[in-house]
Design a protein around this motif. Structure first.
Motif, PDB file in Angstrom:
ATOM      1  N   ASP A  60       9.596   5.505   8.365  1.00  0.00           N
ATOM      2  CA  ASP A  60       8.432   6.339   8.059  1.00  0.00           C
ATOM      3  C   ASP A  60       7.645   6.717   9.310  1.00  0.00           C
ATOM      4  O   ASP A  60       7.151   7.837   9.417  1.00  0.00           O
ATOM      5  CB  ASP A  60       7.541   5.549   7.086  1.00  0.00           C
ATOM      6  N   ASP A  61       7.513   5.794  10.243  1.00  0.00           N
ATOM      7  CA  ASP A  61       6.705   6.078  11.439  1.00  0.00           C
ATOM      8  C   ASP A  61       7.387   7.111  12.325  1.00  0.00           C
ATOM      9  O   ASP A  61       6.724   7.916  12.973  1.00  0.00           O
ATOM     10  CB  ASP A  61       6.427   4.789  12.210  1.00  0.00           C
ATOM     11  N   ILE A  62       8.728   7.089  12.338  1.00  0.00           N
ATOM     12  CA  ILE A  62       9.468   8.065  13.143  1.00  0.00           C
ATOM     13  C   ILE A  62       9.618   9.374  12.355  1.00  0.00           C
ATOM     14  O   ILE A  62       9.171  10.432  12.795  1.00  0.00           O
ATOM     15  CB  ILE A  62      10.870   7.512  13.501  1.00  0.00           C
ATOM     16  N   PHE A  77      11.694   1.821   6.056  1.00  0.00           N
ATOM     17  CA  PHE A  77      11.210   0.899   7.103  1.00  0.00           C
ATOM     18  C   PHE A  77       9.820   1.316   7.563  1.00  0.00           C
ATOM     19  O   PHE A  77       9.582   2.492   7.825  1.00  0.00           O
ATOM     20  CB  PHE A  77      12.164   0.909   8.305  1.00  0.00           C
ATOM     21  N   GLU A  78       8.932   0.339   7.714  1.00  0.00           N
ATOM     22  CA  GLU A  78       7.540   0.634   8.062  1.00  0.00           C
ATOM     23  C   GLU A  78       7.000  -0.313   9.136  1.00  0.00           C
ATOM     24  O   GLU A  78       7.161  -1.538   9.034  1.00  0.00           O
ATOM     25  CB  GLU A  78       6.664   0.484   6.807  1.00  0.00           C
ATOM     26  N   ASP A  79       6.373   0.251  10.141  1.00  0.00           N
ATOM     27  CA  ASP A  79       5.586  -0.511  11.122  1.00  0.00           C
ATOM     28  C   ASP A  79       6.378  -1.608  11.835  1.00  0.00           C
ATOM     29  O   ASP A  79       5.865  -2.715  12.062  1.00  0.00           O
ATOM     30  CB  ASP A  79       4.305  -1.046  10.467  1.00  0.00           C
ATOM     31  N   PHE A  80       7.613  -1.283  12.199  1.00  0.00           N
ATOM     32  CA  PHE A  80       8.376  -2.148  13.105  1.00  0.00           C
ATOM     33  C   PHE A  80       7.910  -1.855  14.533  1.00  0.00           C
ATOM     34  O   PHE A  80       7.296  -0.827  14.804  1.00  0.00           O
ATOM     35  CB  PHE A  80       9.889  -1.879  12.949  1.00  0.00           C
ATOM     36  N   GLY A 120       0.820  -1.219   0.000  1.00  0.00           N
ATOM     37  CA  GLY A 120       0.000   0.000   0.000  1.00  0.00           C
ATOM     38  C   GLY A 120       0.849   1.263   0.000  1.00  0.00           C
ATOM     39  O   GLY A 120       0.568   2.224  -0.729  1.00  0.00           O
ATOM     40  N   LYS A 121       1.894   1.274   0.813  1.00  0.00           N
ATOM     41  CA  LYS A 121       2.778   2.460   0.868  1.00  0.00           C
ATOM     42  C   LYS A 121       3.388   2.707  -0.517  1.00  0.00           C
ATOM     43  O   LYS A 121       3.497   3.837  -0.977  1.00  0.00           O
ATOM     44  CB  LYS A 121       3.889   2.248   1.899  1.00  0.00           C
ATOM     45  N   LEU A 122       3.794   1.603  -1.176  1.00  0.00           N
ATOM     46  CA  LEU A 122       4.412   1.747  -2.501  1.00  0.00           C
ATOM     47  C   LEU A 122       3.410   2.215  -3.550  1.00  0.00           C
ATOM     48  O   LEU A 122       3.756   2.947  -4.476  1.00  0.00           O
ATOM     49  CB  LEU A 122       5.066   0.425  -2.913  1.00  0.00           C
TER      50      LEU A 122
HETATM   51 MN   LIG Z   1       3.192   3.109   9.697  1.00  0.00          MN
END
Ligand SMILES: [Mn+2]
Ligand SMILES: NC(=O)c1ccc[n+]([C@@H]2O[C@H](COP(=O)([O-])OP(=O)(O)OC[C@H]3O[C@@H](n4cnc5c(N)ncnc54)[C@H](O)[C@@H]3O)[C@@H](O)[C@H]2O)c1
Ligand SMILES: O=C(O)C[C@H](O)C(=O)O
Length: 547
Positions: free
Chosen positions: A259-261, A235-238, A164-166
């Motif tokens: 991305d989250d940070i 990096f996503e949703d670690f 989805g992000k891509l």
């Molecule tokens: Mn996220």
């Protein structure tokens, strides 16, 4: 290399379906494999959109769109380009959350993702190579799915967030969809529901951690860099315990970001700057309360801290503007269980006469009178009417961003925030929110979602061949969205609308690329940032293909 008819028709990066011309059909060995009518991409798009509209639910609409995406990327993105506001919530947040929860039941296609297994570290290189299938990969989004949105651990199902992000990257910024690779790191899962589900498609064991986990991450990053040396790694949703550790480990070595940070830090700072443009206040006069001091909450705090320091404050002075609240209440220097990121933003008990009572949001708001309140707590409905009214009693234009995703986890609804503050609140929400009509004014609600920032950021980094992403470039990007919204209009949004996402993603990418070049952080010589961004932009139209 000669491809057979089915190799072309079943390759979503090459397939044009009924749009293959007579000549192409002849040259590519497709004669007779399609109905005789040759359609234009617009005719195909009209037909596909009608099918999309006929679906009875948003999840059905998503399934239809994903099938189209799996069959023909060009047509999918052509259609998304025409309906970006309508499609964003379907292919991305919030409907992506439903598809993640039902991944096993709905599974039909691996969607060209790479599935890295913690149980087979020796296969990591082959995994990435096989999934890339000879494509020139420039952008990788990787998730281990320990912290999918605010929904916790979803194991291999989380691959859908990387996909989805891509999709948003291509729709917003124009990255060539054949140059991207979504990656799932299947480290196991602690989600008992999945472990008990006979249909679960991931590794059926608890999450591995510690050395074994970090070894896999190291191997993955090394293989990724070796196979795709020109790529950006997103990096996503670690999970909260790993996200910052991983970022700190690689951020000075390779082109990467979390991305989250960082993406979230950027969109929130951009939103606050937008809000201050409306209220005509200074960032130096704000008291910022972060509710939910996790990955996103502390990423946001650090981005705002950087801004305050650029405005001339010392680090110690700037930190006096923050109040971090987590499960324990207001975080003090002696609070048990602080994360390393939280430790930098604690207060002293001696600053408060009732420090021991500051164990919940309401008490903290009463004691602190914040002017900015950001929700990244995963706790729905926690910005209650009484808390918001208390906040609004002490500040003229309260800045309130309930950002927890998906919809069911939001700390408050935009409509309520406008109503409870009699139209004074400056609001952004994590998922798209409808306009709010209140006392004759139409309030537009900005989407405080990192999707407004990461496509332009990533595209600019790739186009400029950035070696690393540093705080200077991040800061430049946060300021790039100013001026798009007409702040003089009553009810103006604090962030630009998703309808303009392709426009402002390009501006962002240009600003990012310029910053990289100005700091000489580019690997390859680049004469002109704007030109480099323009040259890399992919447009969703059919191209000639060779056999
Ligand atoms: Mn996220
Ligand atoms: N809108 C956006 O762009 C965006 C970006 C990133 C994250 N988010 C959302 O923010 C939320 C958090 O994401 P994250 O990646 O930071 O997760 P995280 O797990 O790292 O952080 C969540 C934090 O909330 C805290 N928390 C839990 N219960 C609480 C309570 N009752 N009171 C106060 N704090 C509590 C946790 O202890 C943790 O520190 C998610 O819902 C996510 O969807 C939104
Ligand atoms: O995925 C989103 O919608 C934003 C963000 O990255 C999140 O984790 O919530």
């Amino acid at each position: 290399m000669t491809k057979t008819a089915s190799e072309i028709l079943n390759n979503p990066f090459l397939n044009k379906g009924t749009a293959f011309t007579k000549e192409e059909r002849q040259a590519l060995g497709l004669t007779g494999t399609l109905p005789s009518k040759v359609q234009t991409i617009d005719e195909q798009a009209t037909q596909a959109y009608a099918q999309f509209k006929s679906k009875p639910s948003r999840l059905e609409q998503r399934i239809f769109l994903m099938n189209l995406f799996n069959e023909n990327r060009t047509l999918f993105f052509h259609l998304m380009d025409e309906h970006v506001v309508e499609f964003m919530p379907i292919v991305y947040d919030p409907v992506v959350a439903d598809s993640i929860e039902q991944y096993n039941e709905l599974f039909l296609d691996p969607q060209n993702a790479a599935f890295v297994s913690v149980d087979a570290p020796e296969d990591i290189e082959a995994t990435l190579k096989n999934a890339a299938d000879g494509r020139d990969i420039r952008l990788v989004v990787v998730t281990d799915a320990e912290g999918i949105l605010g929904m916790g651990d979803w194991g291999v199902n989380g691959v859908d967030i990387a996909i989805g992000k891509l999709m948003v990257y291509t729709a917003a910024a124009g990255i060539d969809p054949s140059q991207v690779l979504p990656v799932s790191i299947d480290a196991g899962t602690n989600n008992q529901k999945l472990l008990d589900d006979p249909l679960y498609l991931g590794n059926r064991h608890k999450r591995v951690s510690g050395e074994q986990y970090y070894d896999v991450i190291d191997k993955f990053v090394a293989a990724e860099q070796q196979l795709f040396p020109d790529s950006l790694l997103h990096f996503e949703d670690f999970g909260r315990d790993n996200a910052q550790v991983i970022l700190d480990k690689y951020k000075d070595q390779i082109a990467t970001f979390n991305d989250d940070i960082q993406g979230t830090g950027m969109v929130v700072l951009a939103g606050i700057l937008g809000a201050l443009n409306i209220s005509k206040e200074s960032i130096k006069d704000q008291k910022i309360l972060s509710f939910g001091a996790g990955t996103a909450g502390m990423g946001i705090a650090n981005q705002i801290l950087d801004e305050l320091m650029q405005a001339g404050l010392t680090e110690a002075e700037a930190k006096q503007h923050f109040y971090a609240v987590d499960k324990q209440g207001l975080l003090f220097d002696d609070t048990e269980g602080l994360t390393p990121a939280q430790k930098a933003f604690t207060r002293k008990r001696s600053e408060f006469s009732n420090a021991d009572e500051l164990t919940n949001l309401e008490a903290v708001v009463k004691a602190v009178h914040p002017t900015v309140m950001i929700g990244t707590s995963t706790q729905p409905g926690t910005f209650t009417e009484s808390i918001i009214k208390e906040m609004a009693a002490h500040t003229d234009r309260p800045i309130i961003f309930p950002l927890s995703n998906p919809t069911k986890l939001a700390e408050a609804k935009a409509e309520d925030l406008i109503k409870w503050t009699d139209g004074r609140a400056l609001v952004a929400t994590g998922i798209p929110a409808d306009d709010v009509e209140y006392k004759g004014v139409t309030y537009q609600i900005g989407q405080g979602n990192n999707a407004l920032m990461y496509p332009g950021l990533g595209f600019g980094l790739i186009a400029s061949t950035a070696k690393v992403l540093n705080s200077e470039t991040l800061s430049a990007a946060c300021h790039a969205l100013g001026g798009i919204v007409d702040t003089s209009k009553p009810g103006a949004a604090v962030l630009p609308p998703v309808a303009k996402i392709t426009e402002f993603s390009q501006t962002l990418a240009e600003v990012v690329a310029q910053s990289v070049i100005d700091q000489k952080l580019n690997k390859e010589p680049i004469a002109d940032a704007k030109q480099a961004v323009a040259d890399m932009k992919w447009v969703p139209e059919y191209r000639a293909i060779s056999k």
